[in-house]
Design an enzyme around this catalytic site. Sequence first.
Site, mmCIF file in Angstrom:
data_model
loop_
_atom_site.group_PDB
_atom_site.id
_atom_site.type_symbol
_atom_site.label_atom_id
_atom_site.label_comp_id
_atom_site.label_asym_id
_atom_site.label_seq_id
_atom_site.Cartn_x
_atom_site.Cartn_y
_atom_site.Cartn_z
ATOM 1 N N ASP A 2 45.640 46.214 40.944
ATOM 2 C CA ASP A 2 47.024 46.599 40.333
ATOM 3 C C ASP A 2 47.257 48.095 40.476
ATOM 4 O OD1 ASP A 2 49.114 46.552 38.624
ATOM 5 O OD2 ASP A 2 48.945 44.519 38.081
ATOM 6 N N GLY A 162 45.437 33.285 40.746
ATOM 7 C CA GLY A 162 46.664 34.211 40.812
ATOM 8 C C GLY A 162 45.999 35.715 40.669
ATOM 9 N N HIS A 163 47.122 36.521 40.228
ATOM 10 C CA HIS A 163 46.698 38.086 40.135
ATOM 11 C C HIS A 163 45.559 38.397 39.390
ATOM 12 C CE1 HIS A 163 47.882 42.350 40.258
ATOM 13 N NE2 HIS A 163 48.185 42.292 39.038
ATOM 14 N N PHE A 164 45.351 37.979 38.024
ATOM 15 C CA PHE A 164 44.236 38.314 37.529
ATOM 16 C C PHE A 164 42.947 37.427 37.826
ATOM 17 C CE2 PHE A 164 47.755 39.561 34.940
ATOM 18 C CZ PHE A 164 47.396 40.969 34.747
#
Length: 196
Positions: A2, A162-164
Site C-alpha cells: 500500500d 483482499g487488500h489486507f
Amino acid sequence: MDYGAPIGYRLAIQYPEQIETLIVQNGNAYEEGLGDFWKPMRAFWQNKTLENTDRVRQALASKGTKWYYITGARNPENLSPDIWTLDQALLDRPGNIDIQLALKYDYQSNVRLYPQWQAYLRQYQPPTLIVWGKNDQGFLVEGAYAYKRDLKNLEFHLFDTGHFALEEEGDAIADHIRRFLTTHVVENTKLTTSNK
C-alpha cells in the site's frame, strides 16, 4: 504494501545498490493495477472541488474503512472488527482528516513515478517476492501480474483474499517470506563473505 510500497520504491531508485531484495504485498507499481476504485481519486487529483474532496473523505469514514478490510476477504465473518475499529479511531483523531486528504492528493506523485520504478526493476533485477491478495479492489491483481514483465528473478504467490492479505493469510505469507529471505539473503551473505 500500500502506502509503504511507494516509499520503498522511492528509496530503491535513489539507492539502488543498497537493495538486496524486494518483498511486495499488494504494493502497486503499474497503471493496470489501478481500477475503478481509483476513479474518485483521479477526479480529486484533476479537480480538487468540494464534491470530489467529499467523495474521497467518505472513503475515510467507518463504512469505507470496514469495506476495505472485508471486500475480497475469503471469510470476512472471521475477521476481527478490532482491526477496522482501531484504524478508524486513528483516522478520526482531530486534524487527521486533513492530513489524510493531503496524502490522498499527493498519491498522484507516486503514479507519475511508476515508469521510473519499472525502469529500476528492469535494470537492477532485485530478487523479488510477490505475495498478493488477488481479490483486492484497490490494487488489482493485474498489478501483481505486471511485475512479471520486468523481473526475471521473481517468486509469485496469489492468495484468495483482499487488500489486507495478512489478516487471512499471515502464516502462509510469513512462511514464504522466511524461505525467500533464507534463500536470497543467506546466498548474498555467503557470496559477500567468500569474496573477501
